[in-house]
Design a protein around this motif. Structure first.
Motif, PDB file in Angstrom:
ATOM      1  N   HIS A 127       0.057   2.252  10.462  1.00  0.00           N
ATOM      2  CA  HIS A 127       1.354   2.625  11.024  1.00  0.00           C
ATOM      3  C   HIS A 127       1.558   1.893  12.328  1.00  0.00           C
ATOM      4  O   HIS A 127       0.662   1.789  13.150  1.00  0.00           O
ATOM      5  CB  HIS A 127       1.412   4.132  11.300  1.00  0.00           C
ATOM      6  CG  HIS A 127       1.488   4.953  10.069  1.00  0.00           C
ATOM      7  ND1 HIS A 127       2.653   5.136   9.363  1.00  0.00           N
ATOM      8  CD2 HIS A 127       0.536   5.644   9.406  1.00  0.00           C
ATOM      9  CE1 HIS A 127       2.416   5.921   8.328  1.00  0.00           C
ATOM     10  NE2 HIS A 127       1.139   6.235   8.326  1.00  0.00           N
ATOM     11  N   CYS A 128       2.765   1.419  12.543  1.00  0.00           N
ATOM     12  CA  CYS A 128       3.096   0.804  13.820  1.00  0.00           C
ATOM     13  C   CYS A 128       4.170   1.661  14.459  1.00  0.00           C
ATOM     14  O   CYS A 128       5.290   1.717  13.986  1.00  0.00           O
ATOM     15  CB  CYS A 128       3.608  -0.626  13.614  1.00  0.00           C
ATOM     16  SG  CYS A 128       3.970  -1.453  15.149  1.00  0.00           S
ATOM     17  N   GLY A 298       0.624   6.929   0.861  1.00  0.00           N
ATOM     18  CA  GLY A 298       2.047   7.096   1.110  1.00  0.00           C
ATOM     19  C   GLY A 298       2.721   5.853   1.647  1.00  0.00           C
ATOM     20  O   GLY A 298       3.940   5.849   1.832  1.00  0.00           O
ATOM     21  N   GLN A 299       1.941   4.807   1.901  1.00  0.00           N
ATOM     22  CA  GLN A 299       2.536   3.551   2.372  1.00  0.00           C
ATOM     23  C   GLN A 299       2.509   2.456   1.308  1.00  0.00           C
ATOM     24  O   GLN A 299       3.000   1.354   1.541  1.00  0.00           O
ATOM     25  CB  GLN A 299       1.788   3.044   3.611  1.00  0.00           C
ATOM     26  CG  GLN A 299       1.982   3.912   4.844  1.00  0.00           C
ATOM     27  CD  GLN A 299       1.214   3.343   6.021  1.00  0.00           C
ATOM     28  OE1 GLN A 299       0.058   3.668   6.232  1.00  0.00           O
ATOM     29  NE2 GLN A 299       1.862   2.488   6.788  1.00  0.00           N
ATOM     30  N   CYS A 300       1.965   2.762   0.154  1.00  0.00           N
ATOM     31  CA  CYS A 300       1.841   1.769  -0.905  1.00  0.00           C
ATOM     32  C   CYS A 300       3.101   1.774  -1.774  1.00  0.00           C
ATOM     33  O   CYS A 300       3.563   2.833  -2.214  1.00  0.00           O
ATOM     34  CB  CYS A 300       0.614   2.054  -1.755  1.00  0.00           C
ATOM     35  SG  CYS A 300       0.234   0.758  -2.951  1.00  0.00           S
ATOM     36  N   LEU A 301       3.653   0.580  -2.022  1.00  0.00           N
ATOM     37  CA  LEU A 301       4.843   0.427  -2.847  1.00  0.00           C
ATOM     38  C   LEU A 301       4.484   0.102  -4.288  1.00  0.00           C
ATOM     39  O   LEU A 301       5.121   0.585  -5.225  1.00  0.00           O
ATOM     40  CB  LEU A 301       5.727  -0.676  -2.268  1.00  0.00           C
ATOM     41  CG  LEU A 301       6.181  -0.469  -0.813  1.00  0.00           C
ATOM     42  CD1 LEU A 301       6.772  -1.749  -0.248  1.00  0.00           C
ATOM     43  CD2 LEU A 301       7.193   0.662  -0.733  1.00  0.00           C
ATOM     44  N   SER A 302       3.482  -0.760  -4.456  1.00  0.00           N
ATOM     45  CA  SER A 302       2.956  -1.119  -5.769  1.00  0.00           C
ATOM     46  C   SER A 302       1.587  -1.746  -5.520  1.00  0.00           C
ATOM     47  O   SER A 302       1.120  -1.795  -4.377  1.00  0.00           O
ATOM     48  CB  SER A 302       3.899  -2.088  -6.501  1.00  0.00           C
ATOM     49  OG  SER A 302       4.076  -3.278  -5.754  1.00  0.00           O
ATOM     50  N   VAL A 307       4.249  -0.881   2.827  1.00  0.00           N
ATOM     51  CA  VAL A 307       5.258  -0.883   3.873  1.00  0.00           C
ATOM     52  C   VAL A 307       4.609  -0.425   5.178  1.00  0.00           C
ATOM     53  O   VAL A 307       3.844   0.536   5.211  1.00  0.00           O
ATOM     54  CB  VAL A 307       6.464   0.020   3.515  1.00  0.00           C
ATOM     55  CG1 VAL A 307       6.042   1.485   3.332  1.00  0.00           C
ATOM     56  CG2 VAL A 307       7.564  -0.103   4.566  1.00  0.00           C
ATOM     57  N   ARG A 308       4.890  -1.169   6.233  1.00  0.00           N
ATOM     58  CA  ARG A 308       4.372  -0.803   7.547  1.00  0.00           C
ATOM     59  C   ARG A 308       5.234   0.292   8.171  1.00  0.00           C
ATOM     60  O   ARG A 308       6.316   0.616   7.668  1.00  0.00           O
ATOM     61  CB  ARG A 308       4.366  -2.024   8.471  1.00  0.00           C
ATOM     62  CG  ARG A 308       3.532  -3.207   7.977  1.00  0.00           C
ATOM     63  CD  ARG A 308       3.560  -4.305   9.036  1.00  0.00           C
ATOM     64  NE  ARG A 308       2.789  -5.489   8.643  1.00  0.00           N
ATOM     65  CZ  ARG A 308       3.306  -6.590   8.133  1.00  0.00           C
ATOM     66  NH1 ARG A 308       4.623  -6.661   7.912  1.00  0.00           N
ATOM     67  NH2 ARG A 308       2.549  -7.630   7.835  1.00  0.00           N
ATOM     68  N   GLY A 309       4.779   0.808   9.287  1.00  0.00           N
ATOM     69  CA  GLY A 309       5.521   1.864   9.965  1.00  0.00           C
ATOM     70  C   GLY A 309       6.869   1.418  10.487  1.00  0.00           C
ATOM     71  O   GLY A 309       7.750   2.249  10.733  1.00  0.00           O
TER      72      GLY A 309
END
Length: 369
Positions: A127-128, A298-302, A307-309
């Motif tokens: 997360h950023c 929860g940050q994985c798209l595929s 996706v970053r914060g």
């Protein structure tokens, strides 16, 4: 006077004595143990076990330009360092380089930009936490009339291509295009280092704010450079130069930010811009890089796409995946290497395992009749 020492390419500083670990900032070609590889696979399986809902994924795709504009509005040109290491890894960018400009930098510094920047981007958990967008931060961006909208650019480039072949850089003998130029951390070192009078550099970015920063830089010289807004994912988004006109296309940590399903079409299109004998130069994130392992559920798209914060996205490649993308576009492999680097924070006594992939792919000459 002694001759200046040539900067060495990555791959020549080996950690043979563990006791020397913290004597340098980085070690090259670090072999991973089976346990380390298994741990990396386990981390990726864990952080990709929960995918973002489809509606959220679509939101990140639709608003991709806004996220990158926000990124450059906040950071301007202070996030990435100038990539002078490019001339060591990719001498094609400086065909007339003066040897005295090589400097005596050590290889541990050659990729400092990625290490420091990605550490900031990913933070501890992938997360950023960007600063709150205050009025002061937004006021950092200067408005400009130089940037064309996509519609105006389409009209302008169409007029150029319908004319007598007169387009920006048409009289140049060596043409380079950087895709995803950001604030100019590749473009300006090229212009400063390459003294070829026949050189012309194009640079484009998805972000209007990024192109604004390039065009307003004191080093921007419209007689040697042309910066423009371009959406790689839009087949109708025009380029200012015709097909078969470029000697080099540069992709530095750019392809990884694109939806995987769209990558092949983009590489195909860039390949068409190359002259026979022209080359695509790429450096990007490799599978199991530290940045990938830091992401949380929860940050994985595929698969291997996150996706970053801050809303920007990143994919982590294998060599085979990149080889398939380029060879399907009709290009021939010149180089496809993994740079496994152990970076060291001597102050905090921390180790960071980075994985990058570096490629060179050539457009073959047309077959003789």
């Amino acid at each position: 006077m002694a001759a200046p020492m040539e900067r060495r390419r990555f791959g020549r500083r080996f950690l043979t004595d563990p006791a020397r670990l913290f004597q340098h900032n980085a070690w090259d070609n670090v072999e991973w143990s089976e346990e380390q590889e298994a741990h990396a696979r386990s981390k990726v399986q864990e952080n990709s076990s929960q995918l973002l809902p489809q509606d959220k994924q679509e939101e990140y795709e639709v608003n991709a330009k806004r996220y990158w504009d926000d990124f450059y509005k906040i950071h301007e040109n202070g996030f990435f360092k100038d990539r002078h290491w490019l001339f060591t890894e990719f001498p094609e960018l400086a065909p007339n380089r003066n040897p005295c400009q090589n400097g005596d930098s050590l290889p541990e510094c050659s990729n400092k930009e990625e290490s420091s920047s990605e550490e900031l981007r990913s933070c501890a958990n992938g997360h950023c936490s960007l600063k709150t967008k205050t009025e002061n931060e937004l006021n950092l961006i200067k408005s400009t009339s130089k940037i064309c909208t996509e519609d105006l650019a389409t009209q302008k480039y169409s007029e150029l291509n319908e004319g007598d072949g007169d387009y920006p850089g048409s009289s140049a003998s060596y043409r380079i295009l950087e895709v995803g130029c950001g604030a100019g951390n590749t473009v300006f070192p090229i212009l400063q280092t390459n003294n070829d009078p026949g050189l012309f550099v194009y640079c484009c970015d998805f972000s209007t704010t990024a192109v604004d920063l390039v065009q307003n830089n004191a080093e921007y010289d419209s007689s040697r450079c042309f910066a423009f807004v371009h959406d790689l994912c839009n087949d109708q988004s025009p380029f200012p130069m015709p097909d078969k006109s470029l000697d080099v296309v540069i992709l530095i940590f750019v392809l990884s930010a694109i939806l995987p399903e769209k990558m092949q079409g983009i590489v195909n299109r860039l390949s068409r811009l190359l002259k026979p004998g022209g080359m695509i130069l790429l450096r990007d994130y490799g599978r199991y890089d530290l940045a990938q392992l830091r992401f949380k559920k929860g940050q994985c798209l595929s698969d291997n796409f996150y996706v970053r914060g801050d809303g920007t996205r990143v994919y982590f490649f294998t060599q085979d995946e990149l080889d398939e993308l380029f060879t399907r576009a009709g290009l021939e492999k010149i180089q496809n290497l993994v740079d496994r680097r152990l970076q060291v924070n001597r102050g905090k006594q921390m180790t960071m395992y980075r994985v990058w992939i570096q490629c060179k792919y050539l457009k073959p000459a047309a077959p003789q009749p």
